[in-house]
Motif scaffolding. Structure first.
Motif, PDB file in Angstrom:
ATOM      1  N   THR A 128       0.820  -1.215   0.000  1.00 39.50           N
ATOM      2  CA  THR A 128       0.000   0.000   0.000  1.00 39.50           C
ATOM      3  C   THR A 128       0.860   1.272   0.000  1.00 39.50           C
ATOM      4  N   HIS A 129       2.164   1.141   0.239  1.00 37.28           N
ATOM      5  CA  HIS A 129       3.042   2.320   0.205  1.00 37.28           C
ATOM      6  C   HIS A 129       3.045   2.870  -1.217  1.00 37.28           C
ATOM      7  N   ASP A 130       2.947   4.194  -1.370  1.00 35.20           N
ATOM      8  CA  ASP A 130       2.791   4.720  -2.736  1.00 35.20           C
ATOM      9  C   ASP A 130       4.023   4.495  -3.606  1.00 35.20           C
ATOM     10  N   GLN A 131       5.161   4.151  -3.012  1.00 34.85           N
ATOM     11  CA  GLN A 131       6.356   3.869  -3.817  1.00 34.85           C
ATOM     12  C   GLN A 131       6.590   2.376  -4.039  1.00 34.85           C
ATOM     13  N   SER A 132       5.699   1.530  -3.514  1.00 33.68           N
ATOM     14  CA  SER A 132       5.856   0.111  -3.845  1.00 33.68           C
ATOM     15  C   SER A 132       5.523  -0.041  -5.321  1.00 33.68           C
ATOM     16  N   TYR A 133       6.111  -1.038  -5.953  1.00 32.77           N
ATOM     17  CA  TYR A 133       5.832  -1.215  -7.380  1.00 32.77           C
ATOM     18  C   TYR A 133       4.440  -1.812  -7.596  1.00 32.77           C
ATOM     19  N   HIS A 134       3.877  -2.442  -6.565  1.00 35.92           N
ATOM     20  CA  HIS A 134       2.474  -2.843  -6.643  1.00 35.92           C
ATOM     21  C   HIS A 134       1.595  -1.588  -6.799  1.00 35.92           C
ATOM     22  N   ALA A 135       1.851  -0.591  -5.929  1.00 31.83           N
ATOM     23  CA  ALA A 135       1.041   0.637  -5.978  1.00 31.83           C
ATOM     24  C   ALA A 135       1.292   1.401  -7.267  1.00 31.83           C
ATOM     25  N   TYR A 136       2.552   1.477  -7.668  1.00 30.85           N
ATOM     26  CA  TYR A 136       2.914   2.167  -8.924  1.00 30.85           C
ATOM     27  C   TYR A 136       2.131   1.585 -10.088  1.00 30.85           C
ATOM     28  N   MET A 137       2.117   0.261 -10.209  1.00 28.96           N
ATOM     29  CA  MET A 137       1.470  -0.361 -11.374  1.00 28.96           C
ATOM     30  C   MET A 137      -0.035  -0.117 -11.363  1.00 28.96           C
ATOM     31  N   GLN A 138      -0.630  -0.147 -10.164  1.00 29.09           N
ATOM     32  CA  GLN A 138      -2.061   0.152 -10.081  1.00 29.09           C
ATOM     33  C   GLN A 138      -2.319   1.574 -10.559  1.00 29.09           C
TER      34      GLN A 138
END
Ligand code: F6R
Length: 242
Positions: free
Chosen positions: A75-85
């Protein structure tokens, strides 16, 4: 090797998105290898436009991301999970079940790397792998070293990589020290590789990578061995090619 230099970043974005769109039109269930960072953002914007205009769809596509930080909540805005979303997935119809990103919060990171490689083995080959380039020649998070690793693995990020990525965080201390990355072997196995590089600060490293000696100290130089490498550069990154 097919090197294309674009007079502007919008032209580069359109060409790169066009390459991906052609693939999806010819092969709707294509396997896409995706990158994060600043470089692909404009390409993803173009893909979203093409999707909105109903020129392409992602319903049957499969995606594998190159890498993810270790220890950063998804959920951190710099995680690549969040980036891709944020930059792609929430805007298109790629099913959640077809999306693959390493889990940097797995309790057993070695097992997570093995799990990711098994998923990659299941699709046999990535059809098109998008790559950005680090200032030190890294691709994915395969950092310069005496040797490189073929499969997915845990890496300690180089100080220069953490410094470069600190611009996305509040300060350097917040930048994770480790990441999980797809290995060089998997990247080189892709049917087509699209390397995108922008900016004068990467002109020398991309020129060295593509015209200099093939060395693990410049991981991107291994791309010279790939039979189907497309390189898209803006004028600044391409200034040493002429
Ligand atoms: C990102 C990745 C990295 C970046 C590289 C360039 O998934 O694998 O190799 O492509 O660090 O980053 P930017 O585009 O932010 O300059």
């Amino acid at each position: 090797m097919d090197i294309r230099i674009f007079a502007s970043n919008p032209l580069l974005n359109t060409a790169a998105a066009g390459l991906i769109a052609h693939l999806l039109q010819a092969k709707p269930n294509a396997v896409l290898g995706l990158a994060t960072g600043g470089t692909p953002v404009g390409i993803y914007e173009e893909l979203i436009k093409l999707y909105t205009l109903q020129h392409i769809q992602f319903r049957e596509a499969i995606s594998f991301n190159l890498d993810e930080y270790v220890g950063l909540p998804e959920t951190h805005d710099q995680s690549y999970h969040a980036y891709m979303q944020q930059h792609l997935f929430k805007h298109i119809d790629l099913p959640q079940s077809n999306i693959h990103i390493p889990n940097g919060n797995a309790t057993d990171l070695e097992a997570e790397c093995a799990r990711y490689d098994a998923l990659l083995d299941g699709v046999k080959q990535i059809d098109l792998q998008i790559l950005g380039l680090g200032h030190n020649g890294h691709i994915g998070f395969n950092e310069p070293d005496e040797g490189l690793v073929g499969g997915t693995h845990l890496v300690e990020l180089k100080e220069e990589t953490r410094l470069a990525n600190a611009r996305y965080f509040n300060n350097l201390a917040e930048v994770p020290t480790h990441a999980i990355t797809m290995g060089i072997g998997t990247i080189l196995k892709a049917r087509t590789i699209l390397l995108v590089v922008r900016g004068t600060d990467k002109a020398k490293i991309v020129h060295d990578a593509l015209t200099g000696p093939i060395t693990t100290e410049n991981p991107a130089s291994l791309l010279q061995t790939h039979p189907n490498l497309v390189v898209m550069l803006d004028t600044e990154a391409g200034e040493l090619f002429s």
